[in-house]
Design a protein around this motif. Structure first.
Motif, PDB file in Angstrom:
ATOM      1  N   ASP A 287      45.407  38.121  54.015  1.00  0.00           N
ATOM      2  CA  ASP A 287      46.162  37.657  55.175  1.00  0.00           C
ATOM      3  C   ASP A 287      47.612  38.125  55.033  1.00  0.00           C
ATOM      4  OD1 ASP A 287      47.417  35.934  53.381  1.00  0.00           O
ATOM      5  OD2 ASP A 287      46.386  34.149  54.097  1.00  0.00           O
ATOM      6  N   THR A 288      48.454  37.732  55.960  1.00  0.00           N
ATOM      7  CA  THR A 288      49.842  38.227  55.951  1.00  0.00           C
ATOM      8  C   THR A 288      50.614  37.766  54.724  1.00  0.00           C
ATOM      9  OG1 THR A 288      50.486  36.326  57.308  1.00  0.00           O
ATOM     10  CG2 THR A 288      49.962  38.389  58.465  1.00  0.00           C
ATOM     11  N   ALA A 289      50.168  36.674  54.090  1.00  0.00           N
ATOM     12  CA  ALA A 289      50.863  36.175  52.900  1.00  0.00           C
ATOM     13  C   ALA A 289      50.296  36.754  51.607  1.00  0.00           C
ATOM     14  CB  ALA A 289      50.802  34.647  52.861  1.00  0.00           C
ATOM     15  N   GLY A 290      49.216  37.573  51.704  1.00  0.00           N
ATOM     16  CA  GLY A 290      48.625  38.174  50.509  1.00  0.00           C
ATOM     17  C   GLY A 290      47.455  37.398  49.951  1.00  0.00           C
ATOM     18  N   ARG A 291      46.934  36.407  50.713  1.00  0.00           N
ATOM     19  CA  ARG A 291      45.763  35.652  50.242  1.00  0.00           C
ATOM     20  C   ARG A 291      44.480  36.379  50.642  1.00  0.00           C
ATOM     21  NH1 ARG A 291      49.366  31.519  51.963  1.00  0.00           N
ATOM     22  NH2 ARG A 291      48.528  31.717  54.068  1.00  0.00           N
ATOM     23  N   ILE A 292      43.473  36.312  49.785  1.00  0.00           N
ATOM     24  CA  ILE A 292      42.227  37.066  49.964  1.00  0.00           C
ATOM     25  C   ILE A 292      41.365  36.384  51.025  1.00  0.00           C
ATOM     26  CG2 ILE A 292      40.136  37.860  48.807  1.00  0.00           C
ATOM     27  CD1 ILE A 292      41.874  37.676  46.165  1.00  0.00           C
ATOM     28  N   THR A 293      40.895  37.185  52.023  1.00  0.00           N
ATOM     29  CA  THR A 293      40.070  36.641  53.099  1.00  0.00           C
ATOM     30  C   THR A 293      38.665  37.235  53.139  1.00  0.00           C
ATOM     31  OG1 THR A 293      40.949  38.271  54.663  1.00  0.00           O
ATOM     32  CG2 THR A 293      42.098  36.155  54.527  1.00  0.00           C
ATOM     33  N   SER A 294      38.417  38.314  52.399  1.00  0.00           N
ATOM     34  CA  SER A 294      37.064  38.879  52.296  1.00  0.00           C
ATOM     35  C   SER A 294      36.918  39.531  50.926  1.00  0.00           C
ATOM     36  CB  SER A 294      36.809  39.893  53.423  1.00  0.00           C
ATOM     37  OG  SER A 294      37.555  41.070  53.204  1.00  0.00           O
ATOM     38  N   TRP A 295      35.638  39.798  50.535  1.00  0.00           N
ATOM     39  CA  TRP A 295      35.368  40.250  49.160  1.00  0.00           C
ATOM     40  C   TRP A 295      34.059  41.018  49.163  1.00  0.00           C
ATOM     41  CZ3 TRP A 295      38.719  40.392  45.434  1.00  0.00           C
ATOM     42  CH2 TRP A 295      38.345  40.429  44.088  1.00  0.00           C
ATOM     43  N   ASN A 296      34.051  42.244  48.690  1.00  0.00           N
ATOM     44  CA  ASN A 296      32.811  43.018  48.693  1.00  0.00           C
ATOM     45  C   ASN A 296      32.216  43.106  47.284  1.00  0.00           C
ATOM     46  OD1 ASN A 296      34.453  45.025  47.512  1.00  0.00           O
ATOM     47  ND2 ASN A 296      33.201  46.655  48.412  1.00  0.00           N
ATOM     48  N   SER A 297      31.025  43.721  47.217  1.00  0.00           N
ATOM     49  CA  SER A 297      30.329  43.788  45.930  1.00  0.00           C
ATOM     50  C   SER A 297      31.089  44.666  44.939  1.00  0.00           C
ATOM     51  CB  SER A 297      28.910  44.329  46.137  1.00  0.00           C
ATOM     52  OG  SER A 297      28.955  45.629  46.725  1.00  0.00           O
ATOM     53  N   GLY A 298      31.801  45.693  45.456  1.00  0.00           N
ATOM     54  CA  GLY A 298      32.597  46.533  44.568  1.00  0.00           C
ATOM     55  C   GLY A 298      33.724  45.755  43.919  1.00  0.00           C
ATOM     56  N   ALA A 299      34.352  44.850  44.706  1.00  0.00           N
ATOM     57  CA  ALA A 299      35.415  44.007  44.146  1.00  0.00           C
ATOM     58  C   ALA A 299      34.832  43.092  43.075  1.00  0.00           C
ATOM     59  CB  ALA A 299      36.058  43.187  45.261  1.00  0.00           C
ATOM     60  N   ARG A 300      33.638  42.574  43.327  1.00  0.00           N
ATOM     61  CA  ARG A 300      32.989  41.704  42.342  1.00  0.00           C
ATOM     62  C   ARG A 300      32.677  42.473  41.065  1.00  0.00           C
ATOM     63  NH1 ARG A 300      29.486  40.015  45.511  1.00  0.00           N
ATOM     64  NH2 ARG A 300      27.725  41.341  44.960  1.00  0.00           N
ATOM     65  N   ALA A 301      32.199  43.730  41.234  1.00  0.00           N
ATOM     66  CA  ALA A 301      31.842  44.529  40.059  1.00  0.00           C
ATOM     67  C   ALA A 301      33.076  44.949  39.264  1.00  0.00           C
ATOM     68  CB  ALA A 301      31.049  45.759  40.504  1.00  0.00           C
ATOM     69  N   ILE A 302      34.159  45.318  39.961  1.00  0.00           N
ATOM     70  CA  ILE A 302      35.357  45.825  39.281  1.00  0.00           C
ATOM     71  C   ILE A 302      36.202  44.690  38.718  1.00  0.00           C
ATOM     72  CG2 ILE A 302      37.532  47.051  39.650  1.00  0.00           C
ATOM     73  CD1 ILE A 302      36.047  48.814  41.674  1.00  0.00           C
ATOM     74  N   LYS A 303      36.404  43.652  39.518  1.00  0.00           N
ATOM     75  CA  LYS A 303      37.317  42.576  39.106  1.00  0.00           C
ATOM     76  C   LYS A 303      36.619  41.493  38.273  1.00  0.00           C
ATOM     77  CE  LYS A 303      40.550  44.019  42.205  1.00  0.00           C
ATOM     78  NZ  LYS A 303      41.927  44.420  41.988  1.00  0.00           N
ATOM     79  N   GLY A 304      35.303  41.306  38.538  1.00  0.00           N
ATOM     80  CA  GLY A 304      34.569  40.299  37.777  1.00  0.00           C
ATOM     81  C   GLY A 304      34.503  38.934  38.421  1.00  0.00           C
ATOM     82  N   TYR A 305      35.104  38.746  39.605  1.00  0.00           N
ATOM     83  CA  TYR A 305      35.118  37.448  40.282  1.00  0.00           C
ATOM     84  C   TYR A 305      34.033  37.396  41.355  1.00  0.00           C
ATOM     85  CZ  TYR A 305      39.835  36.641  38.376  1.00  0.00           C
ATOM     86  OH  TYR A 305      40.919  36.451  37.566  1.00  0.00           O
ATOM     87  N   GLU A 306      33.408  36.215  41.524  1.00  0.00           N
ATOM     88  CA  GLU A 306      32.539  35.980  42.661  1.00  0.00           C
ATOM     89  C   GLU A 306      33.406  35.674  43.886  1.00  0.00           C
ATOM     90  OE1 GLU A 306      29.290  36.387  42.779  1.00  0.00           O
ATOM     91  OE2 GLU A 306      29.260  36.938  40.649  1.00  0.00           O
ATOM     92  N   GLU A 307      32.803  35.825  45.066  1.00  0.00           N
ATOM     93  CA  GLU A 307      33.569  35.648  46.315  1.00  0.00           C
ATOM     94  C   GLU A 307      34.191  34.261  46.404  1.00  0.00           C
ATOM     95  OE1 GLU A 307      32.972  36.935  50.927  1.00  0.00           O
ATOM     96  OE2 GLU A 307      31.315  35.859  49.984  1.00  0.00           O
ATOM     97  N   GLU A 308      33.405  33.224  46.093  1.00  0.00           N
ATOM     98  CA  GLU A 308      33.924  31.858  46.234  1.00  0.00           C
ATOM     99  C   GLU A 308      35.059  31.557  45.258  1.00  0.00           C
ATOM    100  OE1 GLU A 308      30.042  31.834  43.846  1.00  0.00           O
ATOM    101  OE2 GLU A 308      30.803  32.696  45.729  1.00  0.00           O
ATOM    102  N   GLU A 309      35.183  32.364  44.210  1.00  0.00           N
ATOM    103  CA  GLU A 309      36.247  32.136  43.229  1.00  0.00           C
ATOM    104  C   GLU A 309      37.608  32.654  43.697  1.00  0.00           C
ATOM    105  OE1 GLU A 309      34.836  32.465  38.810  1.00  0.00           O
ATOM    106  OE2 GLU A 309      33.898  34.114  39.915  1.00  0.00           O
ATOM    107  N   LYS A 377      42.846  46.209  51.568  1.00  0.00           N
ATOM    108  CA  LYS A 377      43.131  46.506  50.149  1.00  0.00           C
ATOM    109  C   LYS A 377      41.937  47.252  49.574  1.00  0.00           C
ATOM    110  CE  LYS A 377      45.651  45.307  46.347  1.00  0.00           C
ATOM    111  NZ  LYS A 377      44.855  45.894  45.306  1.00  0.00           N
ATOM    112  N   ILE A 378      42.201  48.449  49.043  1.00  0.00           N
ATOM    113  CA  ILE A 378      41.148  49.251  48.416  1.00  0.00           C
ATOM    114  C   ILE A 378      41.596  49.591  46.999  1.00  0.00           C
ATOM    115  CG2 ILE A 378      39.791  51.367  48.530  1.00  0.00           C
ATOM    116  CD1 ILE A 378      40.276  51.435  51.513  1.00  0.00           C
ATOM    117  N   THR A 379      40.763  49.231  46.030  1.00  0.00           N
ATOM    118  CA  THR A 379      41.077  49.478  44.621  1.00  0.00           C
ATOM    119  C   THR A 379      39.918  50.227  43.977  1.00  0.00           C
ATOM    120  OG1 THR A 379      42.373  47.439  44.504  1.00  0.00           O
ATOM    121  CG2 THR A 379      41.671  48.413  42.421  1.00  0.00           C
ATOM    122  N   ARG A 380      40.264  51.225  43.166  1.00  0.00           N
ATOM    123  CA  ARG A 380      39.222  51.954  42.424  1.00  0.00           C
ATOM    124  C   ARG A 380      39.572  51.956  40.949  1.00  0.00           C
ATOM    125  NH1 ARG A 380      36.976  58.196  43.033  1.00  0.00           N
ATOM    126  NH2 ARG A 380      35.036  57.824  41.881  1.00  0.00           N
TER     127      ARG A 380
END
Length: 768
Positions: A287-309, A377-380
């Motif tokens: 969002d405009t303040a930098g809070r996470i509003t969506s989460w894909n499987s790549g983010a889960r695989a790279i970052k290690g967090y589940e969506e609800e976390e 936000k796209i991270t590789r």
């Protein structure tokens, strides 16, 4: 009989009082010819005349000129006399000439024997009512025009039984029927057969009548039998008493709208499936303040967090503590908003605390109204790429080391012969002088001059090697290349000989550059000699300068072109390599072009070469423009004359160099205190006062630069002159250089000039 006459008189009196009290109607009598006989207050109010003004006048005076010319007053009297009544509405005229809209009734008055004796005239001013009717009619007309011109909606009316009573352009376009084809037909003919069988048309009318409104979406039929998806609204219409008089029917074709919605939904679903299916990239929204509003499987695989976390959490949690402390997350969002995109590579933190290298891209997201609603936000994970790059660097360094070893082998074959020749002259001359101590002075001096020239040649060769290695210190000056090259032209022509035509194409008003003139002369000489060697039978060499502006900024080019035999493409790729030469064995060291390249890079510029076999070669040096002004020229005497008795602390770890420097300082009239290293120098400073410290840079233990910084901390104001055979860039960038550096090997004049820069001009005395 008398009583009856009295009663009739009383009745007439009452009637007269009644007529005279009426003010909303003009009630008056006319004789048989239409002249006014009586006049009531209502007539006076409407018409504006008093009874005295109009009694005996013809009633036609109240008619408009148009009606008078059309003989409407006489025709009204004839109709009333013939038919027993005349009633009409029309314009009438007041005394002041203004018009009003009147409702008029004219009744004949007859005697008992039927003889016509006059007329009863009743007139009412209905201008306001007429205006209301006109306005209502105009409103209805405009509403009909509005409804009739609407093409995006089918708007029509039904009677209480569902029969069509009106039809607009939109209904004609959607349904395909003309008005005369459909008026009076039941609206159920637009329904599909299955809806008619289910009684849907009747249920719609029943629901609208009971609940005053019905709304739905469903399939409807056109005249040609095709179906379309319709949004339908049916409203019940009631009169003033509340009775149901029909229904208003509004239909809109939403087939395309539904198709687009379904397409958009399908596209959004496919996009979501696509984003969720990507595992090599973390793709999510903020969002405009930098809070996470969506989460894909790549983010889960790279970052290690589940969506609800992470949903609702700030994305800064993926940054290192150091990056968070310096405000890197907020700076990234600000840069994305300001520049339209933020891109970087940096270390990020996984859920388990481990670090990985990430390539990050942040794009701002705006809605249809241009409002900022968040960030994409796209991270590789580029850790593997970073490891590969590191391994490549290690491999390249190993290759470079191997090339250096190979270069050393080529060095032995390329310049060892030259060094042996130089050393032969030096050794032979020194041995001869030692064996012949009683040699005549003139012959002794001749041997010493030969030794000095040989040392200069050795110094020049060493300088070329150091320049190639980018370790030769430069002494930059602000110069005009065209002016400097013009002065060198005659010397170069003498060097080339009569077989060669040297042409100088030097641009006027050339931008200044800040370079080492000695290095420039060496580079120019190397390029000219190479050009000469490429033309054994003679030819033309062109030296040119130009101001240029390009991707690297503003600068000056120095080009050396020849008309020689050229260089093959295979050899051209290696010409800047050390010790590589296109000349026959024994004819060159391979350091000329390497020196040119090294000098250009050391000067902040670049060098390139172009060549075609049979069409000559061009070597081009690009040097950056400087905004500095050229220095004021000073005489040699200003640099060599020093204050007598200047106290100098000499710091040098080499015994031979320290002895040589001591002798030079003695010749300059200085009082010298020696130290073999930095620690000893600090001890000497505690024991004695000096005016200047002259120190080597490269020494075991404390370097000369460390010593200079310690002196600055403890003895601020004490000048320090450093000396080195290596580049000052090895120790500190030129734009941050704190202490002047003297190049080795130095002579009496260069040492005196270096000291002169540090002592106050007012202390300098010129002997003579």
């Amino acid at each position: 009989m008398a009583t009856s006459t009295f009663e009739e008189h009383l009745t007439d009196r009452k009637f007269e009082l009644l007529v005279q009290s009426v003010t909303d109607y003009a009630i008056y009598m006319l004789d048989a010819e239409g002249r006014i006989v009586t006049w009531n207050p209502g007539a006076e109010r409407f018409k504006g005349y008093t009874a005295d003004e109009v009694t005996g006048e013809h009633f036609s005076r109240f008619f408009t000129r148009e009606d008078q010319e059309a003989e409407l007053p006489a025709r009204a009297l004839r109709i009333a006399a013939r038919e027993g009544r005349f009633e009409a509405e029309g314009w009438r005229v007041r005394k002041d000439g203004t018009r009003f809209w009147a409702h008029a009734i004219l009744d004949p008055i007859r005697a008992e024997d039927g003889t016509l004796i006059g007329y009863a005239k009743i007139t009412r001013d209905i201008s306001e009512r007429k205006e209301r009717e006109r306005a209502l009619h105009e409103s209805e007309r405009r509403f009909q025009l509005l409804v009739g011109s609407v093409e995006d909606y089918a708007i029509y009316m039904l009677d209480p039984h569902g029969l069509i009573t009106t039809w607009n352009a939109g209904a004609r376009r959607f349904k395909g029927y003309e008005a005369d084809e459909i008026m009076g037909e039941h609206f159920s003919k637009f329904f599909v057969p299955e809806d008619r069988r289910d009684g849907l048309p009747s249920r719609i009318l029943k629901t609208a009548a009971e609940q005053k409104r019905f709304e739905m979406e469903g399939w409807r039929l056109r005249k040609d039998g095709t179906r379309f998806l319709a949004h339908v609204v049916v409203d019940a219409i009631h009169d003033e008493e509340g009775a149901l008089v029909g229904f208003a029917k509004i239909t809109r074709d939403i087939t395309e709208k539904r198709r687009l919605e379904e397409s958009t939904f399908a596209s959004a679903l496919q996009f979501r499936l696509l984003v969720q299916g990507v595992r090599d990239y973390a793709i999510y929204m903020l969002d405009t303040a930098g809070r996470i509003t969506s989460w894909n499987s790549g983010a889960r695989a790279i970052k290690g967090y589940e969506e609800e976390e992470v949903l609702g959490k700030h994305f800064s949690r993926f940054y290192t503590e150091e990056d968070r402390a310096r405000g890197a997350p907020a700076a990234a969002l600000e840069a994305a908003l300001r520049d339209g995109k933020f891109e970087a590579e940096a270390q990020r933190v996984r859920k388990d605390g481990s670090l990985f290298w990430a390539h990050v891209l942040i794009d701002p997201i705006y809605n249809e109204d241009g409002e900022h609603v968040g960030f994409a936000k796209i991270t590789r994970d580029v850790s593997e790429k970073k490891r590969s790059e590191q391994e490549l660097r290690v491999t390249q360094e190993a290759l470079l080391q191997s090339q250096k070893l190979q270069a050393l082998g080529e060095l032995a074959g390329g310049i060892a012969h030259d060094f042996n020749n130089l050393m032969t002259v030096m050794r032979g001359s020194a041995d001869f002088l030692l064996r012949q101590p009683d040699l005549p002075l003139e012959k002794r001096n001749r041997y010493l001059h030969v030794m000095l020239e040989t040392a200069e040649r050795a110094t020049s060769l060493t300088s070329q090697l150091l320049t190639f290695a980018r370790r030769q210190p430069l002494e930059p000056e602000v110069i005009d290349l065209s002016v400097r090259l013009d002065a060198l032209g005659e010397m170069l022509q003498r060097t080339l000989g009569s077989l060669y035509d040297l042409q100088l194409d030097l641009a006027p008003a050339l931008w200044h550059v800040e370079i080492d003139p000695a290095g420039l002369e060496a580079a120019l000489l190397n390029a000219v000699v190479n050009a000469r060697d490429a033309m054994p039978n003679g030819g033309r060499i062109t030296v040119s300068t130009r101001n240029v502006s390009g991707p690297n900024g503003e600068g000056v080019t120095l080009s050396i072109s020849d008309t020689g035999e050229g260089i093959s493409p295979e050899q051209l790729q290696r010409v800047f390599e050390p010790f590589f030469t296109t000349k026959p064995t024994g004819k060159g060291t391979g350091l000329g072009l390497s020196q040119i390249h090294g000098y250009a890079v050391q000067s902040g510029g670049s060098a390139k070469i172009q060549s075609e076999v049979g069409h000559g070669t061009t070597v081009e040096i690009w040097l950056p423009r400087t905004s500095k002004a050229a220095p004021r020229k000073e005489s040699v005497g200003e640099h060599t004359a020093l204050p007598q008795g200047l106290r100098v602390l000499l710091v040098e770890d080499s015994d031979h160099v320290r002895y040589f420097a001591h002798q030079l300082l003695d010749d300059l009239g200085c009082n010298v205190v020696e130290a073999a290293n930095g620690s000893e120098a600090l001890s000497r400073l505690e024991e004695t006062d000096v005016d200047l410290v002259f120190s080597d840079i490269v020494m075991p233990g404390m370097s000369g630069l460390d010593l200079a910084q310690r002196i600055r901390e403890t003895r601020r104001g004490l000048p320090v002159l450093l000396a080195s055979g290596y580049s000052s860039k090895q120790f500190i960038p030129k734009d941050q250089r704190e202490f002047p550096i003297l190049r080795k090997p130095y002579k009496l004049e260069t040492l005196a000039a270096g000291i002169h820069q540090l002592v106050a001009p007012e202390q300098t005395t010129v002997s003579g």
